[in-house]
Design a protein around this motif. Structure first.
Motif, short mmCIF file in Angstrom:
data_model
loop_
_atom_site.label_atom_id
_atom_site.label_comp_id
_atom_site.label_asym_id
_atom_site.label_seq_id
_atom_site.Cartn_x
_atom_site.Cartn_y
_atom_site.Cartn_z
N ARG A 613 30.01 20.01 10.10
CA ARG A 613 30.72 19.34 10.78
C ARG A 613 29.99 18.61 12.16
O ARG A 613 30.43 17.59 12.43
N CYS A 614 28.86 19.09 12.60
CA CYS A 614 28.04 18.56 13.42
C CYS A 614 27.36 17.18 12.91
O CYS A 614 27.31 16.12 13.72
N ILE A 615 27.17 17.15 11.65
CA ILE A 615 26.53 15.80 11.16
C ILE A 615 27.71 14.97 10.97
O ILE A 615 27.30 13.72 11.21
N GLY A 616 28.66 15.17 10.74
CA GLY A 616 29.84 14.42 10.51
C GLY A 616 30.01 13.66 12.07
O GLY A 616 30.39 12.37 12.25
N VAL A 617 30.19 14.56 12.97
CA VAL A 617 30.23 14.11 14.50
C VAL A 617 29.27 12.97 14.75
O VAL A 617 29.48 11.94 15.45
N THR A 618 27.92 13.35 14.41
CA THR A 618 26.80 12.72 14.69
C THR A 618 27.02 11.26 13.90
O THR A 618 27.04 10.24 14.62
N LEU A 619 27.47 11.34 12.59
CA LEU A 619 27.58 9.97 11.96
C LEU A 619 28.56 9.15 12.58
O LEU A 619 28.69 7.83 12.37
N GLN A 620 29.68 9.98 13.23
CA GLN A 620 30.64 8.93 14.07
C GLN A 620 30.10 7.75 14.83
O GLN A 620 30.56 6.89 15.07
N GLN A 621 28.94 8.56 15.35
CA GLN A 621 28.37 7.55 16.79
C GLN A 621 27.13 6.71 16.07
O GLN A 621 26.57 5.82 16.86
#
Length: 1442
Positions: A613-621
């Protein structure tokens, strides 16, 4: 009243009146008042007004001293309680009035008179309590005491003198050590040296050798301080004897503290004076001290702790003189295989590092190199000592040197230890055990100590500790690492040290790692708060833009954690941080690092899911589309799709990414669905008809979950148009078994609709099965939520099938059995929701079956409706009612036989269900079905047993194993022959599961009896083996030998069941005889070398070694032993065990001996059972197989050696059998038969007289051989020997009616020797018998001539000795006193004989006493002229010439 009230009276006048009253009373009763005052002072030493009492005591001090002294010495005997109290008073007074006390005490300490015990003890106590007052008196006291030492004869006086010398020496040493405070600073050690040495001489030479342990220890305790006061030359002279003596005391006494203390003092004195003697004693010292330091330390016993410390001091003292030697000794012991020695050596090393800093300075690198060995030790006890050593090394500058980082790593590794695992009910048996928790806590404290108190380590630990934060193996050490790093970082940041700023190459990893820790703050020993605190401290090193945000956010999060709130598994903190940092390049790099970091969380799935989930949040940016696509690809490919938690994490991460990159995400998912990983899935209908690989199915589940979360997180204005065109189009190619609760509603509904549409295309039993086969594997999943979802899906499918079913033609619902077999056990699932759904499924299935039977849609069946009632009680079900109801329903529905078969095999498969409740339910349902419908399963019995045999290997639940045994028993009651034929065909040796199946058959006594009778019948009629030369079919040889062994193994395993005892006892004679005959057939059987190629028995073992024959005989022997034990004949088994009879029975060379021991034990301890056994064995004596006849004849032969056969009226039967065996074709059988006939005289001597003499039996038997097999008489060299020895047994038992059988002309040496010995034995019964006298004269010439036997071999020499024996014992029968005297004097077996002189003298006596027999002797001697032996012919010529 005065004691309690005096100090509390406010008025001085009143207090004065009380004082006067006490004084007046004291004059009348001084003893009582003084005693009362003294007690009060002892109890209230700080009382404000005790000067009143002191004044009173001062006035009467003389009276007190005199009174106490008199009371102490009034009785010459030692009365400890009273006399000790008086001594204590004197000691207390002596602290202030030493001169008065000494005046009194010395008056009772006169030269030449042995003082009272407590006088000496009081002096010793005074020297301890008042050092400065007593030492001036000690020189005179020692002078008076020395002559008294020789007068002390009793151990208690020796003890008190030794104790006093110890105290005196300690006082002198303390006085000399503090001369600046002493009243007389001129006192010197040499003042006391001569007296101390004189006392030492007596103590060492005489008292130290005492047998009394207490005295030895006291003497040893005194020697320690005395050694410091002895002159150096005297001590140097005594050391070679003193040190070994002290060391030897360790073996003589259990209490070692006093010995170690004394040794330490002696070593200290020796080193201080520079003794050279220690060089010669160093080896023994190190060996003994090492043994002591390695001894366990009981911390609840202060003496063991003190002993350990004293031993360590000894090592420190030796280190001053022998540093190199001592260090090498200790370091070498670190490699010892004994755990205790390694622990002791580490304790010494730690002590030396702490206490001998200057000496150890030059040894640092050597110690650092040597400590690597214990770093790899597996024992937690040793590791604890290693941690203590590392702690000491840290304080003395070792860790800054090369190799010191390994020691820091060791500490961190053990900060990450998991909790100690104990099996249920297991507790540590070792009281000294060091658990993982204890060792981990110790390392935590050590790391904190390094950080806070060892300043020199600051630059060593920073930034080294940072690199241990990210590897997964150190996750359990995160909390202590973060705490230490926070302390170090705070200090460096505050002081603005340059090395605080670190260029993090993996800065993102640190951020993500600590962020994951903060999201699960209470795991890994509460690592959340320390991780967040560390992030706050090092924020400038992570990114400058993060500092402001984190200083605001992190304290708030820490406050939240202090309230023990729920887990913060929401990446919101990361999202805020990324927005604040606003660095696209940094964010992209963070996403790349996070993806690489995934594998480190393979053992922590929830944390790994959060990282997705953290990777997903990071990819958002991230605005870099290439990076986004690549990381999405990495997430999908590297994920472990078999785990539901990881699948959900991947899906949520990809869904979060889609909120900013919807098009890229959908494109990547579409590419992934078309990739090589999905090649096996060619379409929806192909998928449902052909079961594909499990991994592919799980990847499809992941993909559909991803679509669901994409729909959940994508912007609403973009996703609505993409659901039909992209999402549903893509998922229509896949089938999802499990539906997470968070799945987007539209996607969930679409999946349900998809399943209904698939089933509607083929609404038939086949169509239903094609869908269900993809769900059934999940029904037995180890995850409760997966079973729940799978069961709910099944219920949904069955309900749709039932509601849409239209039966137009008579169609068989052929998969009802398999469906019920899968679903019925789930009624007992641990998850109540699964249980409810399972009831619903069975309910629907049974109504579907009723529809196929022709009932209408609205028909209600009362028995099926009972399931609704059961469903309501699924939260707390009664399993017995549930089993009964399900079983009755299944049986009452009269399943067709082919469906019943499928149901049974499904239930057998359910025996290994992951849920123990369900496996037990399968076993209960299986047994119920077998009881009610098993009679019609004849054709399936073998297959069922095969499957049960395989499943037994995987069943771990004991209750299920018991049920399987019951299943086998049920099948045996219905299809006994088939069960036996199947189980008996299993290859040898039987594996443990085959054995369990046979043991199960022994549980029913009646059935066990049937099986045993059937097996014995086959054992008795089958050919045990076929000689190779008689058979061309080698396969037949193998088949019969193996089959017989299999049946024997079967009997053995059945008898292992305790419930088979009744059957064993009832069939004991038959079992015993069958196994004994089987044993005889097994010994020495050799199988052909090409046995592995034989095809006769398809289930014979594929690998048989040359030990096959031994294995066969071992099986028979073990079965026989188990039979005796099960029949409660332990008193038979015990002597057989002790004599090694079982091994002898298996050995072809000792088989007869073993059987003989068995018969002997049975005759002695199991006589009443013998008649039936003999009756069973008699027919087997006529078997064509020699091995069987040998075994039975050996058994019968030994029975005849015991009187019990007469008591049980078996004598005639056994004797007749032995007579018949006399003419047996087998030499061994004939030998055993004759032995048996000879044994009659021992076992039943009365039978000898009854039959007209036992020799008649033997001779008659020998005659039978001569008539029926005359060639055997000459072929067999040992027969006549045996016959003659048998006659000897008979004669020794009292027969006097035996004509002598003398075969002195027999060429066989053994026969000749036995015959001559027989003649000698006959003389015991022939005295006074004219017939016997004539017989002696008949053979006298033969005996005389054989005194010069030509054969000088061993046996022939024995023949000469036999002649001497026979002539000597027969001499009184000859009738001549001269000849008798001559024979008695000259014919001894151990003496040589001058043959010529002997013959010359003997002929004179014969002529003198028997003139009428000269002609007879001439005729007899002439017969020997034709002898084959020249020596005999020469002797005959000499005899006739004389």
């Amino acid at each position: 009243f005065s004691h309690s009230s005096m100090s509390s009276l406010p008025d001085p006048v009143v207090r004065e009146q009380v004082r006067k009253s006490i004084l007046t009373l004291g004059k009348q009763q001084p003893n009582k008042v003084l005693s009362m005052c003294q007690d009060y002072l002892v109890k209230h030493p700080k009382v404000r007004h005790h000067h009143y009492y002191c004044h009173l005591l001062y006035l009467k001090i003389k009276s007190i001293i005199s009174l106490a002294s008199d009371e102490m010495t009034r009785s010459k005997d030692v009365v400890p309680d009273w006399q000790q109290a008086a001594s204590n008073i004197l000691v207390a007074v002596g602290n202030k009035y030493i001169n008065d006390i000494m005046e009194e005490i010395l008056s009772k300490f006169q030269p030449g008179i042995l003082p009272h015990f407590f006088v000496v003890q009081t002096l010793a106590s005074l020297s301890e309590s008042n050092v400065y007052g007593m030492v001036p008196f000690l020189n005179a006291i020692l002078g008076t005491m020395l002559p008294m030492l020789g007068m002390a004869k009793q151990d208690n006086m020796k003890w008190v003198f030794s104790s006093a010398l110890s105290h005196f020496s300690e006082s002198i040493l303390e006085y000399l050590a503090n001369l600046d405070k002493a009243p007389d600073p001129t006192v010197r050690k040499d003042t006391f040296s001569s007296e101390i040495y004189a006392a030492y001489d007596i103590l060492y030479c005489s008292w130290l050798q005492s047998r009394e342990s207490k005295l030895r220890l006291t003497v040893a305790e005194a020697v320690g301080p005395m050694s410091h006061l002895m002159a150096h030359d005297k001590l140097e002279e005594q050391l070679p004897k003193l040190i070994p003596t002290i060391l030897s005391l360790y073996k003589k006494n259990t209490e070692h503290y006093v010995i170690s203390k004394s040794l330490c003092q002696v070593l200290d004195a020796s080193v201080n004076m520079g003794s050279r003697v220690l060089e010669t004693q160093i080896d023994s010292l190190l060996t003994t001290l090492n043994q002591q330091v390695c001894a366990p330390v009981d911390y609840s016993n202060p003496l063991t702790v003190k002993n350990h410390n004293e031993v360590l001091r000894c090592f420190s003292i030796l280190a001053n003189t022998f540093p190199d030697r001592l260090v090498m000794f200790v370091l070498q012991k670190l490699e010892n295989s004994n755990e205790r020695i390694r622990m002791g050596s580490l304790a010494v090393l730690r002590h030396l590092i702490n206490s001998s800093t200057s000496i150890m300075e030059s040894k640092k690198l050597l110690i650092l190199a040597s400590i690597r060995q214990p770093l790899a030790d597996h024992s937690n006890k040793v590791k604890k000592r290693v941690v203590q050593v590392i702690s000491a090394m840290a304080h003395h500058g070792y860790l800054e040197l090369e190799g010191g980082d390994l020691l820091v790593k060791f500490i961190i590794q053990h900060c990450a230890l998991p909790d100690t695992y104990y099996r249920p009910g297991q507790r540590p048996s070792d009281p000294e055990e060091v658990t993982n928790e204890a060792l981990r806590s110790m390392c935590d404290n050590t790391l904190h100590l390094f950080t806070t108190t060892v300043g020199r380590l600051t630059d060593v630990l920073w930034p080294m500790l940072l690199y241990y934060l990210t590897p997964g193996q150190y996750s359990n050490a995160t909390a202590p690492l973060c705490k230490s790093l926070t302390l170090l970082g705070t200090k460096k940041r505050a002081s603005q040290e340059p090395n605080f700023n670190i260029d993090f190459n993996e800065h993102g990893r640190c951020l993500l790692g600590e962020g994951v820790n903060g999201s699960f703050p209470f795991r890994s020993r509460g690592h959340g708060a320390p991780s967040l605190s560390l992030l706050n401290v090092i924020s400038p090193n992570i990114h400058p833009n993060a500092e402001t945000l984190w200083e605001k956010e992190i304290p708030a999060l820490l406050s939240y954690l202090e309230g023990k709130g729920p887990q913060l598994n929401d990446p919101g903190f990361l999202a805020k941080s990324l927005v604040a940092i606003a660095d696209d390049k940094w964010s992209c790099q963070l996403a790349i690092e996070a993806t690489r970091y995934l594998s480190t969380y393979n053992q922590s799935l929830e944390e790994k899911s959060f990282l997705y989930r953290c990777i997903g949040v990071t990819l958002q940016q991230c605005s870099n589309k290439e990076v986004v696509q690549k990381q999405l690809q990495e997430m999908l490919i590297s994920a472990r799709h078999n785990d539901a938690i990881e699948r959900a994490g991947v899906a949520m991460g990809i869904g979060l990414c889609a909120s900013s990159h919807l098009d890229a995400t959908l494109a990547k998912l579409d590419d992934f669905g078309k990739s090589d990983a999905f090649k096996k899935a060619s379409g929806i209908f192909s998928l449902l008809k052909d079961k594909n690989d499990l991994d592919v199915e799980k990847m499809k589940s992941t993909l559909i979950l991803c679509y669901g979360y994409v729909a959940l997180h994508a912007p609403e204005d973009q996703i609505l148009s993409r659901i039909d065109s992209d999402i549903l189009r893509s998922i229509s190619n896949f089938y999802l078994l499990l539906f997470p609760q968070e799945l987007y509603k539209d996607t969930f509904n679409a999946l349900q609709e998809l399943l209904r549409n698939i089933l509607a295309r083929d609404l038939s039993p086949d169509g239903l099965q094609s869908v269900f086969k993809h769900i059934e594997e999940w029904l037995s999943s180890g995850q409760g939520h997966e079973r729940e979802r799978a069961m709910n899906t099944t219920a949904h499918i069955l309900e749709f099938y039932f509601n849409n079913l239209h039966v137009k033609n008579m169609v068989t619902f052929h998969n009802l059995g398999s469906l019920l077999g899968r679903l019925a056990p789930r009624c007992t699932d641990p998850n109540p929701l699964v249980r409810r759904a399972a009831i619903d499924c069975i309910y629907t299935l049974l109504y579907i079956q009723l529809r196929y039977e022709g009932f209408s849609l609205d028909y209600k069946d009362d028995s099926v409706e009972r399931l609704i009632t059961l469903r309501e009680s699924m939260d707390n079900p009664d399993h017995s009612v549930l089993y009964k109801t399900c079983s009755e329903l299944i049986i009452s529905k009269r399943l067709p036989q082919q469906q019943l078969n499928t149901l049974i095999f499904m239930l057998i498969e359910g025996l290994v269900d992951s849920q123990s409740n369900c496996s037990r339910a399968s076993s209960v349902l299986l047994n119920t079905l077998l009881k009610n419908r098993g009679a019609g399963l004849q054709d399936l019995v073998s297959e069922m047993l095969e499957v049960l045999h395989i499943r037994l290997q995987m069943i771990s639940e004991e209750q299920v194993k018991v049920s399987v045994a019951q299943s086998i028993l049920i099948l045996a009651t219905q299809h006994l022959q088939t069960v036996i034929n199947t189980l008996i065909s299993y290859p040898l040796p039987f594996d443990s599961w085959s054995c369990e199946m046979w043991i199960a058959l022994g549980a029913d006594s009646k059935l066990a009896s049937q099986i045993m009778e059937m097996l014995m019948e086959k054992l008795n009629i089958m050919v045990p083996y076929v000689d190779k030369k008689e058979s061309m079919m080698r396969g037949a040889i193998i088949f019969y030998a193996i089959l017989l062994c299999q049946m024997t193994c079967a009997l053995k395993e059945m008898m292992l069941n305790g419930q088979s005892q009744e059957a064993v006892v009832s069939l004991f004679p038959q079992l015993f005889s069958s196994l004994l005959v089987r044993l005889g057939s097994s010994v020495g059987v050799t199988l052909p070398k090409d046995i592995n190629s034989s095809g006769t028995n398809r289930k014979s073992p594929t690998k048989l070694s040359e030990k096959c024959s031994y294995f066969y005989s071992r099986v028979a022997v073990e079965a026989l032993r188990i039979l005796l034990a099960r029949a409660q004949l332990d008193h038979v088994v015990k002597p057989l065990d002790q004599e090694g009879a079982w091994d002898k029975m298996k050995d072809p060379q000792q088989h007869i001996t073993g059987v003989t021991l068995l018969a002997r034990a049975m005759a002695k301890h199991a006589g009443p059972r013998l008649p039936a056994i003999v009756e069973c064995l008699c027919p087997c004596l006529n078997n064509i197989y020699e091995c069987q006849r040998v075994t039975i004849t050996a058994f019968f032969s030994e029975l005849l050696n015991h009187h019990v056969v007469t008591e049980l009226m078996m004598m005639d039967v056994l004797m007749n059998n032995m007579m018949e065996r006399i003419s047996d074709p087998s030499c061994t059988v004939r030998m055993l038969a004759v032995r048996g006939l000879g044994n009659i005289a021992v076992g039943s001597p009365e039978k000898v007289h009854m039959e007209g003499g036992g020799e008649v039996l033997v001779v008659r038997g020998l005659g039978n051989i001569a008539v029926r097999s005359p060639e055997k008489v000459h072929m067999e060299g040992g027969w006549e020997v045996l016959v003659v020895r048998g006659l000897g047994n008979i004669l020794l038992c009292g027969s006097s009616n035996c004509a002598p059988v003398l075969l002195t002309q027999q060429e066989n040496d053994e026969i000749r020797c036995a015959s001559i010995m027989l003649l000698g034995n006959l003389s015991k019964f022939g005295s006074g018998e004219p017939v016997f006298k004539d017989q002696i004269h008949n053979v006298l010439v033969s005996l005389l001539l054989h005194l010069s036997d030509p054969n000088l071999q061993t046996v022939s020499c024995l023949s000469v000795q036999a002649c001497k024996y026979a002539m000597r014992v027969c001499a009184p029968v000859v009738g001549s006193e001269l000849i008798t005297t001559m024979f008695q004097n000259h014919l001894h077996e151990d003496k040589s004989l001058h043959y010529g002189e002997f013959i010359n003298d003997l002929t004179k006596y014969i002529i003198q006493d028997f003139p009428g027999m000269l002609n007879f002797y001439h005729i007899t001697v002439i017969q020997f002229f034709k002898s084959n032996w020249a020596e005999v012919r020469a002797g005959a010529a000499m005899f006739i010439g004389r």
